[in-house]
Scaffold this motif. Structure first.
Motif, PDB file in Angstrom:
ATOM      1  N   ILE A 120       0.873  -1.172   0.000  1.00 56.16           N
ATOM      2  CA  ILE A 120       0.000   0.000   0.000  1.00 56.16           C
ATOM      3  C   ILE A 120       0.908   1.218   0.000  1.00 56.16           C
ATOM      4  O   ILE A 120       1.753   1.371   0.874  1.00 56.16           O
ATOM      5  CB  ILE A 120      -0.930   0.003   1.226  1.00 56.16           C
ATOM      6  N   PHE A 121       0.735   2.052  -1.010  1.00 52.34           N
ATOM      7  CA  PHE A 121       1.490   3.297  -1.128  1.00 52.34           C
ATOM      8  C   PHE A 121       0.574   4.424  -0.667  1.00 52.34           C
ATOM      9  O   PHE A 121      -0.611   4.437  -1.026  1.00 52.34           O
ATOM     10  CB  PHE A 121       1.896   3.544  -2.585  1.00 52.34           C
ATOM     11  N   SER A 122       1.119   5.376   0.083  1.00 51.09           N
ATOM     12  CA  SER A 122       0.271   6.480   0.529  1.00 51.09           C
ATOM     13  C   SER A 122       1.044   7.787   0.543  1.00 51.09           C
ATOM     14  O   SER A 122       2.255   7.810   0.694  1.00 51.09           O
ATOM     15  CB  SER A 122      -0.311   6.181   1.917  1.00 51.09           C
ATOM     16  N   LYS A 123       0.311   8.850   0.373  1.00 55.71           N
ATOM     17  CA  LYS A 123       0.753  10.242   0.369  1.00 55.71           C
ATOM     18  C   LYS A 123       1.705  10.529  -0.791  1.00 55.71           C
ATOM     19  O   LYS A 123       2.751   9.926  -0.911  1.00 55.71           O
ATOM     20  CB  LYS A 123       1.396  10.623   1.708  1.00 55.71           C
ATOM     21  N   ASN A 124       1.273  11.456  -1.621  1.00 58.12           N
ATOM     22  CA  ASN A 124       2.044  11.889  -2.796  1.00 58.12           C
ATOM     23  C   ASN A 124       2.432  10.717  -3.701  1.00 58.12           C
ATOM     24  O   ASN A 124       3.584  10.566  -4.101  1.00 58.12           O
ATOM     25  CB  ASN A 124       3.287  12.675  -2.372  1.00 58.12           C
ATOM     26  N   VAL A 125       1.440   9.904  -4.032  1.00 58.07           N
ATOM     27  CA  VAL A 125       1.674   8.737  -4.884  1.00 58.07           C
ATOM     28  C   VAL A 125       1.755   9.189  -6.343  1.00 58.07           C
ATOM     29  O   VAL A 125       0.910   9.942  -6.812  1.00 58.07           O
ATOM     30  CB  VAL A 125       0.538   7.701  -4.720  1.00 58.07           C
ATOM     31  N   LYS A 128       3.750   5.862 -12.968  1.00 57.20           N
ATOM     32  CA  LYS A 128       4.006   6.133 -14.390  1.00 57.20           C
ATOM     33  C   LYS A 128       4.024   4.823 -15.153  1.00 57.20           C
ATOM     34  O   LYS A 128       4.668   3.851 -14.744  1.00 57.20           O
ATOM     35  CB  LYS A 128       5.337   6.859 -14.559  1.00 57.20           C
ATOM     36  N   TYR A 129       3.290   4.837 -16.282  1.00 55.83           N
ATOM     37  CA  TYR A 129       3.249   3.683 -17.185  1.00 55.83           C
ATOM     38  C   TYR A 129       3.144   4.213 -18.610  1.00 55.83           C
ATOM     39  O   TYR A 129       2.189   4.931 -18.936  1.00 55.83           O
ATOM     40  CB  TYR A 129       2.057   2.777 -16.850  1.00 55.83           C
ATOM     41  N   LEU A 130       4.123   3.885 -19.429  1.00 53.77           N
ATOM     42  CA  LEU A 130       4.222   4.407 -20.790  1.00 53.77           C
ATOM     43  C   LEU A 130       4.135   5.930 -20.726  1.00 53.77           C
ATOM     44  O   LEU A 130       4.922   6.553 -20.022  1.00 53.77           O
ATOM     45  CB  LEU A 130       3.154   3.781 -21.684  1.00 53.77           C
ATOM     46  N   ASP A 131       3.165   6.545 -21.432  1.00 52.98           N
ATOM     47  CA  ASP A 131       3.036   8.008 -21.365  1.00 52.98           C
ATOM     48  C   ASP A 131       1.930   8.439 -20.393  1.00 52.98           C
ATOM     49  O   ASP A 131       1.478   9.578 -20.431  1.00 52.98           O
ATOM     50  CB  ASP A 131       2.810   8.600 -22.763  1.00 52.98           C
ATOM     51  N   ASN A 132       1.515   7.547 -19.533  1.00 53.58           N
ATOM     52  CA  ASN A 132       0.452   7.833 -18.561  1.00 53.58           C
ATOM     53  C   ASN A 132       1.048   8.081 -17.175  1.00 53.58           C
ATOM     54  O   ASN A 132       1.950   7.362 -16.746  1.00 53.58           O
ATOM     55  CB  ASN A 132      -0.515   6.640 -18.456  1.00 53.58           C
ATOM     56  N   THR A 133       0.505   9.091 -16.514  1.00 57.36           N
ATOM     57  CA  THR A 133       0.905   9.381 -15.139  1.00 57.36           C
ATOM     58  C   THR A 133      -0.358   9.495 -14.305  1.00 57.36           C
ATOM     59  O   THR A 133      -1.306  10.184 -14.686  1.00 57.36           O
ATOM     60  CB  THR A 133       1.704  10.703 -15.049  1.00 57.36           C
ATOM     61  N   ILE A 134      -0.342   8.829 -13.165  1.00 55.84           N
ATOM     62  CA  ILE A 134      -1.466   8.918 -12.228  1.00 55.84           C
ATOM     63  C   ILE A 134      -0.910   9.386 -10.893  1.00 55.84           C
ATOM     64  O   ILE A 134       0.037   8.796 -10.368  1.00 55.84           O
ATOM     65  CB  ILE A 134      -2.181   7.566 -12.049  1.00 55.84           C
ATOM     66  N   THR A 135      -1.517  10.443 -10.370  1.00 56.89           N
ATOM     67  CA  THR A 135      -1.158  10.889  -9.025  1.00 56.89           C
ATOM     68  C   THR A 135      -2.367  10.677  -8.123  1.00 56.89           C
ATOM     69  O   THR A 135      -3.512  10.762  -8.573  1.00 56.89           O
ATOM     70  CB  THR A 135      -0.751  12.379  -9.009  1.00 56.89           C
ATOM     71  N   SER A 136      -2.089  10.389  -6.870  1.00 56.28           N
ATOM     72  CA  SER A 136      -3.167  10.155  -5.908  1.00 56.28           C
ATOM     73  C   SER A 136      -2.601  10.191  -4.500  1.00 56.28           C
ATOM     74  O   SER A 136      -1.407  10.435  -4.298  1.00 56.28           O
ATOM     75  CB  SER A 136      -3.836   8.799  -6.169  1.00 56.28           C
ATOM     76  N   SER A 151      -6.701   5.405  -5.461  1.00 59.88           N
ATOM     77  CA  SER A 151      -7.848   6.185  -4.986  1.00 59.88           C
ATOM     78  C   SER A 151      -7.391   7.436  -4.236  1.00 59.88           C
ATOM     79  O   SER A 151      -6.212   7.602  -3.962  1.00 59.88           O
ATOM     80  CB  SER A 151      -8.735   5.315  -4.080  1.00 59.88           C
ATOM     81  N   ARG A 152      -8.379   8.262  -3.951  1.00 53.85           N
ATOM     82  CA  ARG A 152      -8.224   9.535  -3.223  1.00 53.85           C
ATOM     83  C   ARG A 152      -7.470  10.566  -4.057  1.00 53.85           C
ATOM     84  O   ARG A 152      -6.269  10.464  -4.241  1.00 53.85           O
ATOM     85  CB  ARG A 152      -7.521   9.325  -1.874  1.00 53.85           C
ATOM     86  N   LYS A 164      -9.951  13.337 -13.855  1.00 58.02           N
ATOM     87  CA  LYS A 164     -10.046  13.340 -12.390  1.00 58.02           C
ATOM     88  C   LYS A 164     -11.159  12.393 -11.979  1.00 58.02           C
ATOM     89  O   LYS A 164     -12.258  12.461 -12.521  1.00 58.02           O
ATOM     90  CB  LYS A 164     -10.331  14.740 -11.869  1.00 58.02           C
ATOM     91  N   SER A 165     -10.840  11.525 -11.019  1.00 57.24           N
ATOM     92  CA  SER A 165     -11.837  10.557 -10.547  1.00 57.24           C
ATOM     93  C   SER A 165     -11.553  10.187  -9.095  1.00 57.24           C
ATOM     94  O   SER A 165     -10.554  10.614  -8.525  1.00 57.24           O
ATOM     95  CB  SER A 165     -11.820   9.300 -11.418  1.00 57.24           C
ATOM     96  N   ASP A 166     -12.439   9.357  -8.544  1.00 60.09           N
ATOM     97  CA  ASP A 166     -12.237   8.859  -7.190  1.00 60.09           C
ATOM     98  C   ASP A 166     -11.368   7.608  -7.184  1.00 60.09           C
ATOM     99  O   ASP A 166     -10.565   7.406  -6.280  1.00 60.09           O
ATOM    100  CB  ASP A 166     -13.575   8.532  -6.520  1.00 60.09           C
ATOM    101  N   VAL A 167     -11.551   6.747  -8.198  1.00 56.64           N
ATOM    102  CA  VAL A 167     -10.854   5.457  -8.216  1.00 56.64           C
ATOM    103  C   VAL A 167     -10.443   5.082  -9.635  1.00 56.64           C
ATOM    104  O   VAL A 167     -11.202   5.294 -10.579  1.00 56.64           O
ATOM    105  CB  VAL A 167     -11.755   4.320  -7.651  1.00 56.64           C
TER     106      VAL A 167
END
Length: 193
Positions: A120-125, A128-136, A151-152, A164-167
């Motif tokens: 479980i990763f938390s805070k400032n997650v 990166k995958y290929l040209d996609n970046t997800i922060t949460s 999530s979050r 932008k989404s919840d999950v």
């Protein structure tokens, strides 16, 4: 008789003082021994208490399909109640997929299970995958389930869109991705760049 009585009386007083004096000194030494033992115990506990900290943590594992998972952290702390769990600080993970693509994850904190490799990763997650970046704020990775649940405060960006989404749920094996909100009335927010 009275001299004999006085001698016995003084002898008993002397004996009583001697016994009191002996116990006073004995108890004083006993207290000192207790204090010394308590100090030794505190030092041992202090050493033991700090022994659950690990610096420069590195773990690596592979699943049955050959995907490799590596986790490293500046510091880890073993959970006394569950020694299979390590709490991580400044975490980086690399998932090397058999198709040659890599997924990189960073976060301030993590919780790693040494048996099933769930993390479980938390805070400032940041993922990166290929040209996609997800922060949460939260990412739950399971090698056994082959999934990532992000999530979050999720923000998903690529070269074309900002979402932008919840999950966001990602199946690592199939790359199937589900993006949704917790409340059905709310909608996923997508903007073109």
């Amino acid at each position: 008789m009275s001299k004999k009585f006085v001698k016995i009386f003084f002898f008993l007083i002397f004996l009583m003082l001697l016994v009191i004096f002996y116990f006073k000194i004995f108890n004083k030494n006993k207290d000192q021994k207790i204090k010394i033992n308590q100090t030794i115990i505190e030092e041992i506990e202090e050493d033991y208490g700090s022994s659950n900290i690990i610096e420069n943590v590195n773990y690596s594992s592979k699943d049955a399909k050959g995907n490799e998972y590596k986790v490293k952290s500046l510091k880890g702390e073993i959970d006394y109640s569950d020694p299979d769990t390590i709490y991580l600080t400044n975490v980086e993970a690399l998932i090397k997929l058999t198709n040659g693509n890599n997924i990189k994850i960073r976060s301030d904190f993590g919780k790693y299970n040494t048996i099933n490799f769930n993390t479980i990763f938390s805070k400032n997650v940041i993922m990166k995958y290929l040209d996609n970046t997800i922060t949460s704020d939260y990412l739950d990775f399971s090698l056994k389930r082959n999934t990532m649940i992000i999530s979050r405060n999720v923000i998903y960006t690529n070269s074309d869109n900002i979402l932008k989404s919840d999950v966001v749920e990602i199946d690592i094996a199939t790359k199937d991705t589900k993006i949704f909100m917790y409340e059905k009335k709310k909608r996923v927010n997508i903007k073109n760049k």
